[in-house]
Write an enzyme that holds these catalytic residues in place. Sequence first.
Site, mmCIF file in Angstrom:
data_model
loop_
_atom_site.group_PDB
_atom_site.id
_atom_site.type_symbol
_atom_site.label_atom_id
_atom_site.label_comp_id
_atom_site.label_asym_id
_atom_site.label_seq_id
_atom_site.Cartn_x
_atom_site.Cartn_y
_atom_site.Cartn_z
ATOM 1 N N THR A 65 0.845 -1.197 0.000
ATOM 2 C CA THR A 65 0.000 0.000 0.000
ATOM 3 C C THR A 65 0.879 1.246 0.000
ATOM 4 O O THR A 65 0.649 2.186 -0.767
ATOM 5 C CB THR A 65 -0.931 -0.010 1.230
ATOM 6 O OG1 THR A 65 -1.756 -1.180 1.155
ATOM 7 C CG2 THR A 65 -1.805 1.225 1.284
ATOM 8 N N SER A 95 5.608 -6.442 -1.406
ATOM 9 C CA SER A 95 5.188 -6.585 -0.017
ATOM 10 C C SER A 95 5.654 -7.944 0.496
ATOM 11 O O SER A 95 5.413 -8.963 -0.161
ATOM 12 C CB SER A 95 3.661 -6.503 0.021
ATOM 13 O OG SER A 95 3.194 -6.711 1.317
ATOM 14 N N HIS A 102 4.682 -9.842 3.008
ATOM 15 C CA HIS A 102 3.757 -10.870 3.526
ATOM 16 C C HIS A 102 3.037 -11.679 2.440
ATOM 17 O O HIS A 102 2.372 -12.658 2.732
ATOM 18 C CB HIS A 102 2.756 -10.252 4.519
ATOM 19 C CG HIS A 102 1.625 -9.477 3.912
ATOM 20 N ND1 HIS A 102 0.367 -10.013 3.759
ATOM 21 C CD2 HIS A 102 1.542 -8.208 3.431
ATOM 22 C CE1 HIS A 102 -0.437 -9.100 3.236
ATOM 23 N NE2 HIS A 102 0.251 -7.999 3.020
ATOM 24 N N THR A 116 12.471 5.235 11.653
ATOM 25 C CA THR A 116 13.449 4.206 12.029
ATOM 26 C C THR A 116 13.157 2.903 11.291
ATOM 27 O O THR A 116 12.011 2.451 11.265
ATOM 28 C CB THR A 116 13.398 3.983 13.556
ATOM 29 O OG1 THR A 116 13.712 5.233 14.181
ATOM 30 C CG2 THR A 116 14.370 2.914 14.005
ATOM 31 N N CYS A 144 -9.579 -7.669 0.885
ATOM 32 C CA CYS A 144 -9.926 -6.362 1.428
ATOM 33 C C CYS A 144 -11.419 -6.094 1.306
ATOM 34 O O CYS A 144 -11.959 -5.270 2.006
ATOM 35 C CB CYS A 144 -9.177 -5.269 0.674
ATOM 36 S SG CYS A 144 -7.490 -5.702 0.306
HETATM 37 N N1 PLP Z 1 -1.228 -4.494 -4.401
HETATM 38 C C1 PLP Z 1 -1.757 -5.708 -4.617
HETATM 39 C C2 PLP Z 1 -1.884 -6.224 -6.005
HETATM 40 C C3 PLP Z 1 -2.176 -6.474 -3.531
HETATM 41 O O1 PLP Z 1 -2.701 -7.686 -3.754
HETATM 42 C C4 PLP Z 1 -2.057 -5.950 -2.222
HETATM 43 C C5 PLP Z 1 -2.559 -6.719 -1.059
HETATM 44 O O2 PLP Z 1 -3.526 -7.450 -1.167
HETATM 45 C C6 PLP Z 1 -1.489 -4.683 -2.063
HETATM 46 C C7 PLP Z 1 -1.081 -3.994 -3.174
HETATM 47 C C8 PLP Z 1 -1.289 -4.094 -0.707
HETATM 48 O O3 PLP Z 1 -0.178 -4.660 -0.056
HETATM 49 P P1 PLP Z 1 0.010 -4.559 1.514
HETATM 50 O O4 PLP Z 1 -0.930 -5.547 2.123
HETATM 51 O O5 PLP Z 1 1.438 -4.912 1.754
HETATM 52 O O6 PLP Z 1 -0.270 -3.149 1.910
#
Ligand code: PLP
Length: 409
Positions: free
Chosen positions: A72, A195, A197, A233, A345
């Site tokens: 994000t 990302s 995770h 940090t 989401c």
């Molecule tokens: N972009 C895509 C294509 C994603 O699938 C996601 C998470 O589902 C994100 C961005 C957001 O990533 P984060 O969860 O690390 O904020």
Amino acid sequence: MKRVYMDANATTPLLPEVFEAMRPYWMERFGNASSIHLDGQQAHTAVDRARATLAEFFNCHDAEVIFNSGGTEGDNTAIFGLLRPGDHFVTTSIEHSAILAAAERMALHGVETTFVAPQPSGLIDPAEIQRALRPETRLISVMLANNETGVLQPVEEIGRIAREAGVFFHIDGVQGAGKVPLDVRRFGCHLFSISAHKMHGPKGVGALFVRRGMPVESLLVGGSHERRRRAGTENVPGIVGLAKAAELAMLSLEDGTIDRVATLRNRLEAGILQLSGTGVNGALPIVCHPERAQRVEGPAFSFSSDIPVLRVANTTNIWFDHLEGEALVIALDLKGVAVSGGSACHSGATEPSHVLMAMGLDKTRARASLRFSLLKTATEADVDFVLKVVPEAVEHLRAISPVAAGTAG
Ligand code: PLP
């Protein structure tokens, strides 16, 4: 009860090696990477080493890697950091909300956005991106792989278009990282977000590739961390975990792990498609690896186009007619299988997936669609279990559904 997790595109567990790599940085090596004493230097060295790994992962220079809080933030940084009133922005209608909501925010600040729609296969046609460009276009943002369908977008072609037009190009690489080889030079992008995770690393940490010399304003201001591109940090344990996950991801692409995931996904998909009233959303059933792409032919599959549409190895999005997707998600959860309808989401919301709707599905079919996304550690036994449970749940729900008369099976 046995549980099988097939929602890897929402998040993934740490691999044990990632957990072990992070372990010392919580307590023994807790230093602040900006401190000049030994404790600080230990942390600093760990961050430097992680940066070198990420540079290898992206195929860029160490100085072009910015550590941040995840996808994000990377997506927001590209948009808020580059666009100014009067600029025009080109993106697609199938992006993650981290892009779509940022574009909405920019509309309040005098930035107009063109949202390019996908083809019914889920593929963005580069020619449509080209057509959307205007003299005042400053940025294009297109995802590498879609989170709901797994469809890989033709980023190299879009990179070429951006270069010829003199427009900046950001790729949301969150769902592609770890599933296909990355190469920001070949992609021709100026920014690339990932990302941890989503690739068996920790939550709340990620990285953004920013090509050298880019005029991106930082979202967070304060200290001079990350070459003044991201104040705050450094999350040292998280960064170490991200780097370990990236290192293991590179290995998985070489040692056959990802091909094995693709084989499992293909078996899962073929098995589910044996049920009547089902089909795949997005793309043809093609094995993930662009270099080793091969079609999986079979009676369950029909090819309506010659355009090769590639998908990441772990994802399949399937519609089940005469069913409510949310009901099937719950039924499967009760039977020990975790999957998702639409993007994570949006789960809990009643609106059908914006991605599937953009691909031209009607609301009913979009609502009747489920995403199965396999972990890198998925097994044959996991697929067997899901292939046993899904038909039971589908038959049961169809039997009690007032709209499903005569379709069970
Ligand atoms: N972009 C895509 C294509 C994603 O699938 C996601 C998470 O589902 C994100 C961005 C957001 O990533 P984060 O969860 O690390 O904020």
